[in-house]
Every structure is written in structure tokens, then in C-alpha cells.
Design a protein around this motif. Structure first.
Motif, PDB file in Angstrom:
ATOM      1  N   ALA A 691       0.871  -1.179   0.000  1.00  0.00           N
ATOM      2  CA  ALA A 691       0.000   0.000   0.000  1.00  0.00           C
ATOM      3  C   ALA A 691       0.907   1.228   0.000  1.00  0.00           C
ATOM      4  CB  ALA A 691      -0.912  -0.005   1.211  1.00  0.00           C
ATOM      5  N   THR A 692       0.906   1.968  -1.102  1.00  0.00           N
ATOM      6  CA  THR A 692       1.870   3.061  -1.233  1.00  0.00           C
ATOM      7  C   THR A 692       1.193   4.424  -1.056  1.00  0.00           C
ATOM      8  OG1 THR A 692       1.668   3.363  -3.631  1.00  0.00           O
ATOM      9  CG2 THR A 692       3.161   1.633  -2.849  1.00  0.00           C
ATOM     10  N   PHE A 693       2.022   5.425  -0.764  1.00  0.00           N
ATOM     11  CA  PHE A 693       1.554   6.810  -0.582  1.00  0.00           C
ATOM     12  C   PHE A 693       2.738   7.736  -0.816  1.00  0.00           C
ATOM     13  CE2 PHE A 693       2.032   4.442   3.406  1.00  0.00           C
ATOM     14  CZ  PHE A 693       3.158   5.050   3.961  1.00  0.00           C
ATOM     15  N   ALA A 704       0.526  -4.213   2.413  1.00  0.00           N
ATOM     16  CA  ALA A 704      -0.919  -4.012   2.425  1.00  0.00           C
ATOM     17  C   ALA A 704      -1.587  -4.791   3.559  1.00  0.00           C
ATOM     18  CB  ALA A 704      -1.506  -4.415   1.072  1.00  0.00           C
ATOM     19  N   ARG A 705      -1.018  -5.914   3.964  1.00  0.00           N
ATOM     20  CA  ARG A 705      -1.625  -6.734   5.014  1.00  0.00           C
ATOM     21  C   ARG A 705      -1.636  -6.000   6.346  1.00  0.00           C
ATOM     22  NH1 ARG A 705       3.566 -10.813   5.451  1.00  0.00           N
ATOM     23  NH2 ARG A 705       4.794  -9.479   6.868  1.00  0.00           N
ATOM     24  N   ASP A 706      -0.717  -4.983   6.491  1.00  0.00           N
ATOM     25  CA  ASP A 706      -0.632  -4.248   7.754  1.00  0.00           C
ATOM     26  C   ASP A 706      -1.562  -3.029   7.795  1.00  0.00           C
ATOM     27  OD1 ASP A 706       1.367  -5.946   8.735  1.00  0.00           O
ATOM     28  OD2 ASP A 706       2.936  -4.780   7.702  1.00  0.00           O
ATOM     29  N   VAL A 707      -2.262  -2.748   6.693  1.00  0.00           N
ATOM     30  CA  VAL A 707      -3.090  -1.542   6.605  1.00  0.00           C
ATOM     31  C   VAL A 707      -4.531  -1.873   6.939  1.00  0.00           C
ATOM     32  CG1 VAL A 707      -3.922   0.283   5.071  1.00  0.00           C
ATOM     33  CG2 VAL A 707      -1.558  -0.509   4.907  1.00  0.00           C
ATOM     34  N   VAL A 708      -5.138  -0.998   7.757  1.00  0.00           N
ATOM     35  CA  VAL A 708      -6.570  -1.121   8.050  1.00  0.00           C
ATOM     36  C   VAL A 708      -7.359  -0.355   6.996  1.00  0.00           C
ATOM     37  CG1 VAL A 708      -8.365  -0.699   9.763  1.00  0.00           C
ATOM     38  CG2 VAL A 708      -6.053  -1.344  10.498  1.00  0.00           C
ATOM     39  N   VAL A 761      -3.179   7.171   7.147  1.00  0.00           N
ATOM     40  CA  VAL A 761      -3.223   5.733   6.864  1.00  0.00           C
ATOM     41  C   VAL A 761      -3.167   4.999   8.205  1.00  0.00           C
ATOM     42  CG1 VAL A 761      -2.022   3.800   5.778  1.00  0.00           C
ATOM     43  CG2 VAL A 761      -2.129   6.019   4.610  1.00  0.00           C
ATOM     44  N   ILE A 762      -4.235   4.259   8.516  1.00  0.00           N
ATOM     45  CA  ILE A 762      -4.312   3.490   9.766  1.00  0.00           C
ATOM     46  C   ILE A 762      -3.643   2.129   9.537  1.00  0.00           C
ATOM     47  CG2 ILE A 762      -5.814   2.544  11.549  1.00  0.00           C
ATOM     48  CD1 ILE A 762      -5.975   5.548  11.384  1.00  0.00           C
ATOM     49  N   VAL A 763      -2.634   1.779  10.382  1.00  0.00           N
ATOM     50  CA  VAL A 763      -1.914   0.515  10.245  1.00  0.00           C
ATOM     51  C   VAL A 763      -1.900  -0.221  11.590  1.00  0.00           C
ATOM     52  CG1 VAL A 763      -0.454   1.394   8.383  1.00  0.00           C
ATOM     53  CG2 VAL A 763       0.327   1.584  10.745  1.00  0.00           C
ATOM     54  N   ARG A 764      -1.679  -1.554  11.519  1.00  0.00           N
ATOM     55  CA  ARG A 764      -1.467  -2.376  12.714  1.00  0.00           C
ATOM     56  C   ARG A 764       0.032  -2.591  12.860  1.00  0.00           C
ATOM     57  NH1 ARG A 764      -5.144  -5.224   9.694  1.00  0.00           N
ATOM     58  NH2 ARG A 764      -7.336  -5.095  10.353  1.00  0.00           N
ATOM     59  N   THR A 769      -2.525  -0.231  17.118  1.00  0.00           N
ATOM     60  CA  THR A 769      -2.970   0.481  15.921  1.00  0.00           C
ATOM     61  C   THR A 769      -2.449   1.908  15.973  1.00  0.00           C
ATOM     62  OG1 THR A 769      -4.993  -0.850  15.855  1.00  0.00           O
ATOM     63  CG2 THR A 769      -4.972   1.189  14.559  1.00  0.00           C
ATOM     64  N   LEU A 770      -1.922   2.391  14.870  1.00  0.00           N
ATOM     65  CA  LEU A 770      -1.450   3.777  14.814  1.00  0.00           C
ATOM     66  C   LEU A 770      -1.757   4.355  13.436  1.00  0.00           C
ATOM     67  CD1 LEU A 770       2.269   4.164  14.032  1.00  0.00           C
ATOM     68  CD2 LEU A 770       1.364   1.877  14.404  1.00  0.00           C
ATOM     69  N   GLY A 771      -1.678   5.677  13.330  1.00  0.00           N
ATOM     70  CA  GLY A 771      -1.935   6.370  12.063  1.00  0.00           C
ATOM     71  C   GLY A 771      -0.679   7.064  11.562  1.00  0.00           C
ATOM     72  N   LEU A 772      -0.589   7.176  10.264  1.00  0.00           N
ATOM     73  CA  LEU A 772       0.537   7.852   9.610  1.00  0.00           C
ATOM     74  C   LEU A 772      -0.016   8.992   8.746  1.00  0.00           C
ATOM     75  CD1 LEU A 772       2.439   4.657   8.358  1.00  0.00           C
ATOM     76  CD2 LEU A 772       2.768   5.869  10.529  1.00  0.00           C
ATOM     77  N   VAL A 773       0.487  10.206   8.956  1.00  0.00           N
ATOM     78  CA  VAL A 773       0.061  11.342   8.146  1.00  0.00           C
ATOM     79  C   VAL A 773       0.812  11.302   6.814  1.00  0.00           C
ATOM     80  CG1 VAL A 773      -0.074  13.855   7.961  1.00  0.00           C
ATOM     81  CG2 VAL A 773      -0.417  12.740  10.182  1.00  0.00           C
ATOM     82  N   VAL A 774       0.043  11.265   5.699  1.00  0.00           N
ATOM     83  CA  VAL A 774       0.638  11.237   4.362  1.00  0.00           C
ATOM     84  C   VAL A 774       0.014  12.351   3.522  1.00  0.00           C
ATOM     85  CG1 VAL A 774       1.006   8.747   4.532  1.00  0.00           C
ATOM     86  CG2 VAL A 774      -1.051   9.613   3.389  1.00  0.00           C
ATOM     87  N   ASP A 775       0.702  12.693   2.440  1.00  0.00           N
ATOM     88  CA  ASP A 775       0.202  13.754   1.560  1.00  0.00           C
ATOM     89  C   ASP A 775      -0.862  13.255   0.600  1.00  0.00           C
ATOM     90  OD1 ASP A 775       1.822  15.525   2.801  1.00  0.00           O
ATOM     91  OD2 ASP A 775       3.275  15.722   1.178  1.00  0.00           O
ATOM     92  N   SER A 776      -0.606  12.109  -0.033  1.00  0.00           N
ATOM     93  CA  SER A 776      -1.566  11.563  -0.990  1.00  0.00           C
ATOM     94  C   SER A 776      -1.352  10.065  -1.086  1.00  0.00           C
ATOM     95  CB  SER A 776      -1.412  12.223  -2.369  1.00  0.00           C
ATOM     96  OG  SER A 776      -0.115  12.006  -2.892  1.00  0.00           O
ATOM     97  N   LEU A 777      -2.371   9.367  -1.580  1.00  0.00           N
ATOM     98  CA  LEU A 777      -2.334   7.904  -1.700  1.00  0.00           C
ATOM     99  C   LEU A 777      -1.832   7.508  -3.082  1.00  0.00           C
ATOM    100  CD1 LEU A 777      -5.796   7.165  -0.048  1.00  0.00           C
ATOM    101  CD2 LEU A 777      -3.535   7.065   1.043  1.00  0.00           C
ATOM    102  N   GLY A 778      -1.094   6.376  -3.142  1.00  0.00           N
ATOM    103  CA  GLY A 778      -0.570   5.869  -4.403  1.00  0.00           C
ATOM    104  C   GLY A 778      -1.220   4.542  -4.751  1.00  0.00           C
TER     105      GLY A 778
END
Length: 844
Positions: A691-693, A704-708, A761-764, A769-778
Motif C-alpha cells: 500500500a503506497t503513498f 498491504a496486510r498491515d493496513v486497516v 493511513v491506519i496501520v497495525r 494500531t497507529l496512524g501515519l500522516v501522508v500527503d496523498s495515496l498511491g
């Protein structure tokens, strides 16, 4: 509006695609719900087309209004000079003496008619001059006419009026059976008693044709004209579509109906009243602009639009002063819908990641088709808005060119009058007599004549009469009486005294002069020749007359009136206009930063303008993109076209468009992401989905398996106690639980992105569980496990929380960028020791 019809058809085709994708999504049961996005784009499409139509109409109307306003304003400035001409010509000594004769001889009439020919040789704006005595008998005239008496009411009005002139438009019995514009005033003796009336007949049709010719290129469909307040057309640029004498409806002149039906054709129409000049409003006529509806929106911007590249357009479209805020809102709404769609598709792809369901492959393909449909829709939105913005910028460029051309034309017309004035006044018989046989009384009388002339012509700071030795004999301004008796030492004095023909004149350079308080100005001069001289080479020069142009306010007024304005008449923010000499020095400026005599801040080559004509372009100036219009002085009538005088003067009009971008390249390139996403791996290859960004120019991802899922940044709550390194952005409520959110950019040493574009992006990670601030999704591509290069193979900086990197290659196998795959467990470890999350309510 054919361009908008084309976009409407494109949107209709896209809407059909959305209908199909929505149906397939419902049938598959696994795809993202599309009905909301489909409806949002449908509503926005209607709004966009409406705004495009409004903006397209406004641009055309604005261009039409500029031309019509220029036409009426140029005419009024010309007529302003005529109101002064009649005053000084009626005071001419020869004319007065001719009327004082009880029974003038044929020789006297012939002499005064020769005088009229001399005048028209200098002021070619008049077709006839008529001299009438108190009883209405025609004493002399320039053109042959059967009328021997004048019975028109204008004669009585001129004899009794308390004004300074009489202006009349209509049929005048002793002039013509057609409508004529005439100026009249009484001729008085030394005791101010009326002797008769002088009438000047203005060459209106000729003048209007010249104005229209300058304002309308050959391929322009626009029709210009002027009309009386009652709706009678006085002149039109097309005798077939807008003939003189045509009666128009009041609605066409009052702007109540922008579409005029005329001769079986529909015209987009504007009507403009003159803004006046130095208090003179003209005869009250109205400038007209007509454009056939079938051609109104088919005129492209051609080369001007082609000069506006995407980078420049992006730099200037944020200026609400240049672009409709409603249209900018549409653009932002389209971007928001597309961003939400991308997140929805991205999350749908995450849910399909690793799935072995039979329809998983179909669902992935469908999701990417939905994403592509969104991108195509967004691209059409961007293209249509971009085309319109490009048109608006091109319109500003054209407005700059038009206003520069207006400024230089008005300047040429103004100086044409100055070159004429000095030559005509030099023919005054009183001046010739006094300079030939000087007496104190004669000098005082000359001063009175100069003062009278100067009161009529407020464009001069002083009028100076000097003898053959350059000694000042008389002046027009009492405050400059100390000049009388002084010898003028300027170089133009000898040039003036060397003139031998009354058609010749001299002019100083634009330079500081003691006659103008050491400020820079132009001084026009002509030789005064002894009575009977001036017709052939060899006349005896007895002195000269110098007229000191009041350049500072006069040039300033020309430039101020030339500033480009919005629909409300206010000058565009930051706009300025300049007059620049051939050596690049400033003659006049509306911006106090640019002083007279200083180098022009924007350099234009006069020779290039002479070869290519008026210029419209875009320059960078003081960290901004600016639209620049430039026009070179081409003269007016005889002035600077056939009189031997030449001076390169350029008018510049400048309007700021927007700041020059300093963050070029801050956005990520899509080449690497597209290269990997487009690949199809062969069967049996061990791979994983990423899952890229993007953050700034950097392309990152996690497995991708780590992304909620990805969620919006809205609702992020700040932490009660921020981490010392500022990595903790706050907490986001997700599925009823507060989730800590990391500023990933700071962790990686990347500049923070734009808040309005960011997502979470919410990840495990390691059981949390934590979130990552990103500019845009890829994209979410499949990556062969063998292509993941461990980070330790590339760098010794083990503190970077990454599993490794993947090198992308394009279709030709060339390097196309690099993806860094992050280690979510190590990211989660950065939160160890963080304070407990706040008690966020699920309702929040």
C-alpha cells in the motif's frame, strides 16, 4: 459557445461510464459504493458548465467594452482640443482685422482664406472654416459653398453665449445638408465687442474611421460606433451593419438587454459613456460595441494563449482577483471528490489484498477502472477550468496590450496638437510686427495674447516669445515675469531660429529644463517670420515662440486613464503603466517607485516593436509573473509620419498575475508508481502487495496486510503532552478507539506537506494500531519478494524504520524511481513511552 458544448459532450460520455461502473459495482458486491461519487460529479458538472458559460461571456463582454470605451474616450480627448482651438483662432489678429473692414476687398477675402488653408495644413482635423459677420453674411471660407448667408441659430448663440465655445451636431445650413459637428465662437475687437462668428467644421467621419481602424484588426468581427443619447448612430465601423443615421432602441444604449436584434441578426452589445477629460465630457455621445452572436465566442486567443504554460497557469490561478471565486470553488470541490474517491478505491483494494475469493481479481480490476474514471473526470474538470483560466490570462495580456496602445495613441494625439499649436501661433501677425519693430506697449500686448491662449490651453506651463537673439520678449504666466529680458541658452533656440518655413517646427529632447523648474519636459518651438515671409525658403526670421508642455500632470493623466480596470472601474491590483524613451529611461509612471529619468524596470526593444507591432507577453518581475503590454509611438496624421520628427517612445502596461513558484518539483512524480502498478507478474512468483503513498517528492509504502484503511485528517485531536521530537500529531478516533497519529514526514526528515491534501493511513503495528500522516495515496501494486532490497545493503543508517527499497523501471527498462517500504513495527516502537491517549468519546 462551441467549446462548452464540446465539454458537455465529454461529460455526457463520462457520465455514461459512471452509470456502467456503478451498476457493475452493485453486481459484484465487493466494489466501492459509487452512487455518491457519481451524483457528486453530476451536480458539479452542471455547476461547472454554468460557470464556464458565465466566465466565457464575461470575458467576451469585457473585451468588447474595452474597445468601445477606448473609441469614445479617444474621440472625447480629440474634441477637447477643438474646444480650445476655436477660442484662440477666433482671437487671431488677421481674422479680427478682416471683420473690422466695412467693405472688405476680394484681395482681403483671398488673404484670409489663404490663412485658413495655412491653418488646415497644420490642423488636418477640419474640413471647413467659415467666417460670418454680425449680420450673418459669409465673409470668407475654406471650401466652396453656395450659401452667402448663415441663418442657423448657432450664429446667435455664439454671439451671445457666456461660455467659451459653442458645440453643435446636426444639419447646419451654410455647411452641409448632412449632419456636421461644428465649433463656433465670436470674434471680438480690442474693446471686446462682437464683430462676427468663426465656425470650425470637424472631420468627424474621417476621425471616427481612423479610430476604428486602430482598434479593430482586419479579422475582428467587432463593430464599433457611437450614438447620441436618443439612439441615433453618428458613425459606425461597418456602414452596412451600423450605418450613420440608424435609430437604436433605448434598451441598447442603457445596457438593459445585452443582445440586440438588428437587421435580422443578433449582436452581443455594450454601450459606454465617456469618462471625460479634464472636466470636458464631450457632446454626450455613447460608445457602442457590437459582436455577432454566431462569432462572439469563436474568436480564439491564438498565440497569446499558447504562451501560457501549465506551470505559469498553476502559479496564477490562486488569485481570486483575477479569477471567479465560484469557479475556484468548483475546482476545489472536484479535487475533494477525486481525493475521496481515490481513498475509497484505495481502501477497497486494501480489503481485496491477499483475498483468494473467486471474484477478487474482477473486483480489483473494477476498482482500478473506477479510479481511472475518476481521474478522467478530474482531468476534464482540470482541462476545462485550465482552458478558461488560460483564456482569462490571455484576456489580461490583451487588455495590457490594448491599454498600452491607448496610452501611446493618446500621447501621439496630444503631442500632434502641441506641434500644431506652436506653428500656428507663430503666424500671429501681432507677434511678427512687434518682433520686427519692438516697443514696450507691443511687448505687453503680446503678453496679453499669450496669456489668453494659455488660459484656453491648460496643457502648457508657459508660452514664451523670444526675438532673433534669443531674448525673451513676452511670457504667458505673470509668475514667470523674471524671464523677460533674459537670453535663452538652450540648443533648441538656434534650431528654431534656423527654421525658414511655417510648416516646420523644433522640439527639445525630454530633459530637465530651467523653464520647467528643472523637471523634465518637452518644449515645442516655431520660428516667427517677418510679415510676408514663411511661404518660401529665405523668409526673414525675427524670433520664435516656445511652448513649455506641462508634462508631469499631462503624461500622468494619460497613464492614469490607461490603467487596466475591472468591471467596477477600479484599477487591477498592482497594475502600473509607463512611458519609456528610446534610451530606456522613464518619461512618466503611475508607480512612484519608478522615477522619471530612471531606467525602465522592464526592458522592451523599440526596434522589435517597430518590426512586430504591439506586444503582449508574460515576464517575471520582482518575484512575480506579470502580463506586459507594449506599444510603440507611431504618430498621428502628419505628426511623426511625414513631418520629419522621430522619437521612439514606448508605452508599457503591467499587471501582476501571481508569484513565481519556488517549490517546483515538490509534488511526487507518478512515473515510478505507474511503472510498478502497471506490471502483471507471472504465475508462481512469490510476491506481496504494498500500500503506497506520497510525502512531498518521496514515494513510500507499507505491506498491504498491515493496513486497516485510509481516513480523512479531519477530527484529529492534539495530544495533551506532545512528544519532545514533535512526532506525535495527535489522536484520531477510529472505530470508537483513539489512535495515535505519527508525523511520518518529521520522522524521515522530510518537509511537512500541505494540510488540505493530507490523509491518515491506519496501520497495525506490533499489536497496536497507529496512524501515519501522508500527503496523498498511491497505487497498491504486487511486488516480487526478490526485488525488495534490504536497507542495510544500501545504507549504514539503521535508525531509518524501513524494511528496504524497491527500484522501479519503466517499459524500456530504464530506472524510473524508488519505493521505500517502511517497517510498521519499528514505527510503532517510536510510540513507546508516549502518554496515554485522551478519553475521546465515540460520538466525536
Amino acid at each position: 459557445m462551441h467549446a462548452i458544448d464540446d465539454y458537455r459532450q465529454v461529460f455526457d460520455r463520462l457520465q455514461a461510464s459512471w452509470d456502467t461502473l456503478t451498476l457493475l459495482g452493485q453486481l459484484s458486491g465487493n466494489a466501492t459504493e459509487m452512487s455518491g461519487t457519481r451524483s457528486a460529479f453530476e451536480e458539479l458538472t452542471a455547476s461547472l458548465l454554468n460557470h464556464l458559460a458565465i466566465e466565457t461571456r464575461d470575458k467576451v463582454v469585457s473585451d468588447l467594452r474595452t474597445k468601445a470605451q477606448n473609441a469614445i474616450d479617444v474621440l472625447v480627448r480629440n474634441l477637447f482640443e477643438r474646444t480650445a482651438d476655436i477660442g484662440f483662432l477666433a482671437a487671431d489678429t488677421d481674422i479680427r482685422e478682416m471683420l473690422e473692414e466695412t467693405t472688405p476687398t476680394p484681395a482681403a477675402r483671398e488673404a484670409i482664406e489663404a490663412r485658413f488653408r495655412d491653418y488646415v495644413a497644420k490642423y488636418s482635423v477640419y474640413s471647413d472654416i467659415v467666417l460670418v459677420d454680425r449680420e450673418g453674411a459669409v465673409r470668407a471660407r475654406l471650401q466652396a459653398h453656395p450659401a452667402e448667408t448663415a441663418r442657423h441659430a448657432i450664429i446667435d448663440e455664439a454671439l451671445s453665449s457666456s461660455g467659451a465655445y459653442v458645440e453643435h451636431y446636426g444639419v447646419v445650413d451654410f455647411v452641409s445638408e448632412a449632419q456636421s459637428l461644428v465649433y463656433a465662437w465670436r470674434v471680438e475687437d480690442r474693446a471686446k465687442r462682437p464683430l462676427g462668428v468663426l465656425v470650425l467644421v470637424f472631420r468627424l467621419a474621417d476621425e471616427m474611421a481612423g479610430i476604428f481602424r486602430k482598434l479593430l484588426p482586419e479579422d475582428d468581427w467587432t463593430i464599433l460606433g457611437c450614438a447620441t443619447p436618443q439612439g441615433e448612430v453618428i458613425a459606425g465601423s461597418c456602414a452596412i451593419q451600423l450605418p450613420a443615421g440608424l435609430a437604436l432602441s433605448p434598451a441598447a444604449l442603457q445596457g438593459r438587454d445585452p443582445v440586440l436584434k438588428l437587421g435580422g441578426r443578433q449582436y452581443l452589445t455594450v454601450a459606454c459613456r465617456s469618462s471625460g477629460y479634464q472636466g470636458y465630457m464631450g457632446p454626450g455621445w455613447i460608445g457602442l460595441g457590437l459582436l455577432p452572436l454566431e462569432a462572439a465566442f469563436a474568436q480564439g486567443d491564438g498565440a497569446l494563449s499558447a504562451r501560457i504554460d501549465a506551470g505559469l497557469l498553476a502559479a496564477v490561478t490562486g488569485r481570486s482577483g483575477l479569477f471567479s471565486e465560484d469557479l475556484l470553488t468548483v475546482s476545489r470541490q472536484a479535487a475533494m471528490i477525486q481525493r475521496d474517491l481515490n481513498r475509497s478505491v484505495w481502501n477497497g483494494s486494501i480489503r481485496q489484498a491477499g483475498s483468494t475469493a473467486a471474484n477478487a481479481a474482477f473486483s480489483k480490476i473494477l476498482l482500478w477502472e473506477i479510479s481511472n474514471a475518476g481521474r478522467r473526470t478530474q482531468a476534464v474538470f482540470d482541462a476545462s477550468i485550465g482552458d478558461l483560466h488560460r483564456t482569462v490570462v490571455a484576456a489580461i495580456m490583451e487588455k495590457c496590450r490594448s491599454r498600452a496602445a491607448f496610452a501611446i495613441d493618446v500621447m501621439d494625439r496630444n503631442l500632434y496638437e502641441r506641434a500644431n499649436d506652436c506653428r500656428w501661433w507663430a503666424l500671429n501677425a501681432t507677434f511678427a510686427r512687434v518682433l520686427s519693430e519692438p516697443t514696450p506697449e507691443g511687448a505687453r500686448h503680446c503678453g496679453e495674447i499669450l496669456a489668453t491662449i494659455n488660459s484656453l490651453y491648460t496643457v502648457y506651463s508657459n508660452l514664451i516669445l523670444f526675438d532673433a537673439k534669443g531674448v525673451v520678449v513676452a511670457i504667458s504666466q505673470p509668475g514667470e515675469a523674471h524671464l523677460v529680458g533674459e537670453t535663452l541658452a538652450a540648443e533648441w533656440v538656434q534650431r528654431t531660429l534656423a527654421l525658414r518655413l511655417d510648416q516646420h517646427y523644433a522640439v527639445s529632447g525630454f530633459e530637465p529644463s530651467p523653464l520647467y523648474a528643472q523637471a523634465s519636459t518637452l518644449i515645442y518651438t516655431a520660428a516667427v517670420q517677418a510679415p510676408g515671409g514663411g511661404k518660401t525658403v529665405g523668409g526673414k526670421t525675427v524670433g520664435g515662440i516656445a511652448i513649455v508642455f506641462d508634462s508631469t500632470p499631462q503624461f500622468g493623466a494619460i497613464l492614469q486613464d490607461s490603467l487596466p480596470a475591472d468591471e467596477a472601474g477600479a484599477a487591477l491590483p498592482g497594475a502600473f503603466t509607463l512611458l519609456v524613451a528610446g534610451d530606456g529611461s522613464i518619461i512618466s509612471s503611475t508607480d512612484p517607485r519608478f522615477a522619471v529619468g530612471a531606467p525602465s524596470p522592464i526592458v522592451i526593444d523599440p526596434q522589435g516593436l517597430a518590426n512586430e507591432g504591439d506586444l503582449a507577453g508574460i515576464r517575471t518581475f520582482e518575484g512575480k509573473h506579470v502580463a506586459v503590454g507594449a506599444a510603440l509611438s507611431k504618430g498621428y496624421r502628419e505628426y511623426k509620419t511625414s513631418d520629419g520628427h522621430h522619437a521612439d517612445v514606448v508605452a508599457l502596461c503591467v499587471v501582476p498575475l501571481g508569484d513565481v513558484a519556488t517549490d517546483a518539483g515538490a509534488r511526487p512524480s507518478s512515473a515510478a508508481a505507474n511503472a510498478i502498478a502497471a506490471r502483471r507478474l507471472p504465475e508462481g512468483v512469490e510476491a506481496f502487495e504494498a500500500a503506497t503513498f506520497h510525502i512531498g517528492r518521496h514515494w513510500l509504502g507499507v505491506k498491504a496486510r498491515d493496513v486497516v484503511e485510509a481516513v480523512d485528517l479531519a477530527g484529529l485531536k492534539p495530544s495533551a503532552k506532545q512528544a519532545g521530537d514533535g512526532l506525535l500529531a495527535g489522536y484520531k478516533l477510529h472505530q470508537g478507539d483513539p489512535v495515535p497519529v505519527l508525523r511520518l514526514a518529521r520522522l524521515l526528515g522530510i518537509p511537512d506537506g500541505l494540510a488540505e491534501d493530507q490523509q491518515i493511513v491506519i496501520v497495525r503495528a506490533a499489536g497496536r494500531t497507529l496512524g501515519l500522516v501522508v500527503d496523498s495515496l498511491g497505487p497498491i501494486p504486487e511486488i516480487p519478494l526478490a526485488e525488495l532490497q534490504p536497507l542495510r545493503d544500501l545504507t549504514a543508517k539503521l535508525e531509518v524504520p524501513a524494511l528496504g527499497v524497491v527500484a522501479a523501471r519503466d517499459a524500456q527498462g530504464a530506472p524510473a524511481g524508488m519505493l521505500m517500504l517502511l517497517d510498521v513495527d519499528r514505527l510503532g516502537a517510536r510510540l513507546d513511552g508516549e502518554p496515554a491517549p485522551p478519553q475521546l468519546r465515540a460520538a466525536e
